[in-house]
Design a protein around this motif. Structure first.
Motif, PDB file in Angstrom:
ATOM      1  N   ILE A 161       5.186   3.861   4.655  1.00  0.00           N
ATOM      2  CA  ILE A 161       4.693   5.009   5.417  1.00  0.00           C
ATOM      3  C   ILE A 161       5.692   6.159   5.281  1.00  0.00           C
ATOM      4  O   ILE A 161       6.671   6.223   6.030  1.00  0.00           O
ATOM      5  CB  ILE A 161       4.538   4.644   6.922  1.00  0.00           C
ATOM      6  N   PRO A 162       5.458   7.074   4.349  1.00  0.00           N
ATOM      7  CA  PRO A 162       6.351   8.240   4.283  1.00  0.00           C
ATOM      8  C   PRO A 162       6.155   9.079   5.553  1.00  0.00           C
ATOM      9  O   PRO A 162       5.196   8.852   6.291  1.00  0.00           O
ATOM     10  CB  PRO A 162       5.870   8.976   3.030  1.00  0.00           C
ATOM     11  N   PRO A 163       7.071  10.014   5.812  1.00  0.00           N
ATOM     12  CA  PRO A 163       6.986  10.791   7.059  1.00  0.00           C
ATOM     13  C   PRO A 163       5.575  11.330   7.283  1.00  0.00           C
ATOM     14  O   PRO A 163       5.016  11.987   6.396  1.00  0.00           O
ATOM     15  CB  PRO A 163       7.995  11.919   6.835  1.00  0.00           C
ATOM     16  N   VAL A 164       5.037  11.053   8.462  1.00  0.00           N
ATOM     17  CA  VAL A 164       3.654  11.423   8.744  1.00  0.00           C
ATOM     18  C   VAL A 164       3.574  12.915   9.057  1.00  0.00           C
ATOM     19  O   VAL A 164       4.550  13.541   9.488  1.00  0.00           O
ATOM     20  CB  VAL A 164       3.060  10.577   9.891  1.00  0.00           C
ATOM     21  N   SER A 165       2.400  13.482   8.839  1.00  0.00           N
ATOM     22  CA  SER A 165       2.216  14.915   9.093  1.00  0.00           C
ATOM     23  C   SER A 165       0.791  15.207   9.536  1.00  0.00           C
ATOM     24  O   SER A 165       0.201  16.222   9.173  1.00  0.00           O
ATOM     25  CB  SER A 165       2.572  15.723   7.846  1.00  0.00           C
ATOM     26  N   ARG A 190      -2.311   3.026  -5.599  1.00  0.00           N
ATOM     27  CA  ARG A 190      -2.335   3.023  -4.131  1.00  0.00           C
ATOM     28  C   ARG A 190      -2.188   1.608  -3.573  1.00  0.00           C
ATOM     29  O   ARG A 190      -1.818   1.437  -2.422  1.00  0.00           O
ATOM     30  CB  ARG A 190      -3.627   3.651  -3.616  1.00  0.00           C
ATOM     31  N   ARG A 247       0.840  -1.194   0.000  1.00  0.00           N
ATOM     32  CA  ARG A 247       0.000   0.000   0.000  1.00  0.00           C
ATOM     33  C   ARG A 247       0.874   1.241   0.000  1.00  0.00           C
ATOM     34  O   ARG A 247       1.843   1.341   0.758  1.00  0.00           O
ATOM     35  CB  ARG A 247      -0.936  -0.006   1.200  1.00  0.00           C
ATOM     36  N   LEU A 248       0.505   2.171  -0.866  1.00  0.00           N
ATOM     37  CA  LEU A 248       1.245   3.441  -0.979  1.00  0.00           C
ATOM     38  C   LEU A 248       0.319   4.594  -0.592  1.00  0.00           C
ATOM     39  O   LEU A 248      -0.895   4.513  -0.790  1.00  0.00           O
ATOM     40  CB  LEU A 248       1.729   3.649  -2.414  1.00  0.00           C
ATOM     41  N   PHE A 249       0.926   5.668  -0.081  1.00  0.00           N
ATOM     42  CA  PHE A 249       0.144   6.827   0.372  1.00  0.00           C
ATOM     43  C   PHE A 249       0.785   8.130  -0.074  1.00  0.00           C
ATOM     44  O   PHE A 249       1.976   8.181  -0.392  1.00  0.00           O
ATOM     45  CB  PHE A 249       0.033   6.819   1.905  1.00  0.00           C
ATOM     46  N   ALA A 250      -0.029   9.155  -0.044  1.00  0.00           N
ATOM     47  CA  ALA A 250       0.440  10.542  -0.200  1.00  0.00           C
ATOM     48  C   ALA A 250       1.296  10.694  -1.461  1.00  0.00           C
ATOM     49  O   ALA A 250       0.921  10.224  -2.534  1.00  0.00           O
ATOM     50  CB  ALA A 250       1.188  10.983   1.065  1.00  0.00           C
ATOM     51  N   LEU A 251       2.444  11.323  -1.315  1.00  0.00           N
ATOM     52  CA  LEU A 251       3.331  11.576  -2.454  1.00  0.00           C
ATOM     53  C   LEU A 251       3.689  10.302  -3.216  1.00  0.00           C
ATOM     54  O   LEU A 251       3.722  10.276  -4.456  1.00  0.00           O
ATOM     55  CB  LEU A 251       4.610  12.233  -1.916  1.00  0.00           C
ATOM     56  N   ASP A 279       0.762   9.203  -5.309  1.00  0.00           N
ATOM     57  CA  ASP A 279       0.595  10.135  -6.442  1.00  0.00           C
ATOM     58  C   ASP A 279       1.596   9.830  -7.547  1.00  0.00           C
ATOM     59  O   ASP A 279       1.243   9.777  -8.731  1.00  0.00           O
ATOM     60  CB  ASP A 279       0.804  11.593  -5.980  1.00  0.00           C
TER      61      ASP A 279
END
Lengths: 148, 85, 148, 85
Positions: free
Chosen positions: B79-83, B22, B10-14, B17
């Motif tokens: 999980i790229p850096p969460v914000s 996803r 699973r991919l997220f965010a940037l 994109d």
């Protein structure tokens, strides 16, 4: 009794206070993270200059089942440290305009010091470990926080 | 020779994109595959996925490391850096 | 922009949040001090025993002009320490029932850490220096906090 | 010989309850009277007023000390330990 959720609707402060109010509580602490007006835009750096692109909103995305699981873990850990009577953690997803809130944490404890410490712990840790991401929507472009 | 296992990345965010996807199903033919093996396959298939400093890994919705073993049906999340917050 | 007051009416959390919300704020911290159920009564000591008198309410009295002046001084000092965008400090006077709030402090700052620290400072200092007194109304007797 | 000055003493909470009064007018005949002089007169007039540990003094709505000088029209408040919040 506790309430942890991700939601597209605006965060309801009155419902939050009502949810954590109870006769055993002496202090309630509530934190709201709000979208702050900002200028700079896609390139970053040059803030507050007259013609700089303005931030319009934030757009939040989550890995929902894991985000909820992590929020539950954080609250369980907070409960093992402070005598929390009731707590809620609500995070918005989707578009959040300037001045609106993206996160609401509210909790009650028998004494005030505990309520401040536990609430501070929850927001600090949430920002480190809960898989939620924000995209900044500027007048000229959109960029993920991690692209800065 | 072991039979391949199937997992979902699973991919997220940037990352989602840029990959234009996803959820990515992967088949792993390595014997006793680990998270690191899955990441190697992912990089071969999507060499352009950005990998920001601080990116973490989660297996079945819990944080994990590259050494963790994978089994059939696992969900591996990048999980790229969460914000949040 | 700031609001400091003593009031007999219940504290309005929605009005407080609205008062401190602004585009420059990134974090809002709100503290509510609530009347906690308690048993013990006039003599103190023997808490939680079955037949012990129960706390019914608190009754607050203030030296009003000085209390307001001290609250303004505290906020001025907080403003010299943290970049507070907007703040309110509302304290109730008169009867406050179990579960109701006697004090509401809410403020916004550009960043969350500041909002927690400033709010904590204000409630901690208010409890030390602002001339307000509470009388505990038990089922069997009333006593001032200072008689404990 | 100096003319007397008139001040008002304000009592609160337990002290007001026990004194049965919340505002007490005092005339001070001492030359250059201080807060301490006013407290001595107050104790003579109301010997039963309790004086909890930690009681503070305020002159015209600001905290003060026993050594502060008084002038005509001053408001002296006796501040027993506060318990707001």
């Amino acid at each position: 009794m506790d309430s942890i959720r991700l939601q597209n609707q605006p965060l309801d402060v009155v419902a939050a206070i009502a949810a954590v109010t109870c006769p055993e509580a002496g202090g309630i602490n509530l934190f709201l993270g709000t979208t702050r007006a900002e200028s700079g835009g896609g390139g970053g750096g040059d803030t507050n200059s007259g013609g700089a692109p303005q931030l319009l909103a934030l757009d939040y995305e989550a890995y929902e089942p894991m985000a909820l699981a992590e929020m539950h873990k954080l609250l369980a850990h907070a409960r093992s440290t402070w005598p929390i009577t009731r707590a809620i953690i609500w995070h918005r997803l989707g578009r959040v305009a300037i001045g609106e809130s993206s996160i609401l944490i509210a909790l009650s404890c028998p004494h005030r010091a505990e309520s401040f410490e536990a609430c501070r712990y929850l927001i600090d840790e949430l920002k480190k470990s809960v898989p939620i991401w924000k995209k900044e929507i500027f007048t000229d472009a959109a960029r993920w926080q991690m692209e800065k | 020779m072991s039979s391949p296992i199937r997992i979902t990345v699973r991919l997220f965010a940037l990352m989602a994109d840029r990959a234009g996807q996803r959820e990515i199903p992967l088949s792993l033919r390595t014997s006793r595959p680990t998270v690191a093996d899955a990441l190697a396959v992912l990089h071969d298939l999507f060499p352009a996925i950005p990998w920001p400093t601080g990116t973490m890994l989660a297996l079945n919705q819990s944080y994990t490391t590259a050494a963790a073993p994978l089994t059939d049906g696992d969900e591996l999340a990048i999980i790229p850096p969460v914000s949040g917050g």
